[in-house]
Design a protein around this motif. Structure first.
Motif, mmCIF file in Angstrom:
data_model
loop_
_atom_site.group_PDB
_atom_site.id
_atom_site.type_symbol
_atom_site.label_atom_id
_atom_site.label_comp_id
_atom_site.label_asym_id
_atom_site.label_seq_id
_atom_site.Cartn_x
_atom_site.Cartn_y
_atom_site.Cartn_z
ATOM 1 N N ASN A 133 0.840 -1.194 0.000
ATOM 2 C CA ASN A 133 0.000 0.000 0.000
ATOM 3 C C ASN A 133 0.881 1.253 0.000
ATOM 4 O OD1 ASN A 133 -1.772 2.055 0.476
ATOM 5 N ND2 ASN A 133 -2.466 1.310 2.459
ATOM 6 N N CYS A 179 -1.709 -1.020 8.242
ATOM 7 C CA CYS A 179 -2.902 -0.673 7.474
ATOM 8 C C CYS A 179 -3.781 -1.875 7.144
ATOM 9 C CB CYS A 179 -2.499 0.051 6.185
ATOM 10 S SG CYS A 179 -1.737 -1.031 4.970
ATOM 11 N N GLN A 203 0.158 4.215 0.498
ATOM 12 C CA GLN A 203 -0.229 5.169 1.540
ATOM 13 C C GLN A 203 0.108 4.657 2.936
ATOM 14 O OE1 GLN A 203 -2.047 7.977 0.204
ATOM 15 N NE2 GLN A 203 -1.382 6.973 -1.668
ATOM 16 N N CYS A 204 0.687 3.493 3.012
ATOM 17 C CA CYS A 204 0.916 2.884 4.318
ATOM 18 C C CYS A 204 1.852 3.727 5.177
ATOM 19 C CB CYS A 204 1.506 1.489 4.130
ATOM 20 S SG CYS A 204 1.643 0.612 5.685
#
Ligand SMILES: [Zn+2]
Length: 59
Positions: free
Chosen positions: A6, A24, A8-9
């Motif tokens: 991910n 996440c 955006q982790c």
């Protein structure tokens, strides 16, 4: 070490023997098989998966 896929982790580094990111919750095994151990590998694998998905949806 296993890296979360991910982008955006908040904390992508996970220990190597778990299946889901502890930060996440993303699955760490791509398609149940591929484990990402390097950032470079993650990019290559994601590109490959996108290409595979595009190819599949075209047919
Ligand atoms: Zn994560």
């Amino acid at each position: 070490m296993t890296l979360c896929i991910n982008p955006q982790c908040p904390r992508p580094q996970n220990s190597k023997n778990i299946l889901f990111c502890q930060a996440c919750g993303s699955e760490l095994l791509l398609e149940g098989r591929y484990r990402v151990t390097r950032q470079l590998g993650a990019g290559v694998l994601l590109r490959h998966l996108k290409l595979t998905t595009a190819t599949l949806s075209k047919s």
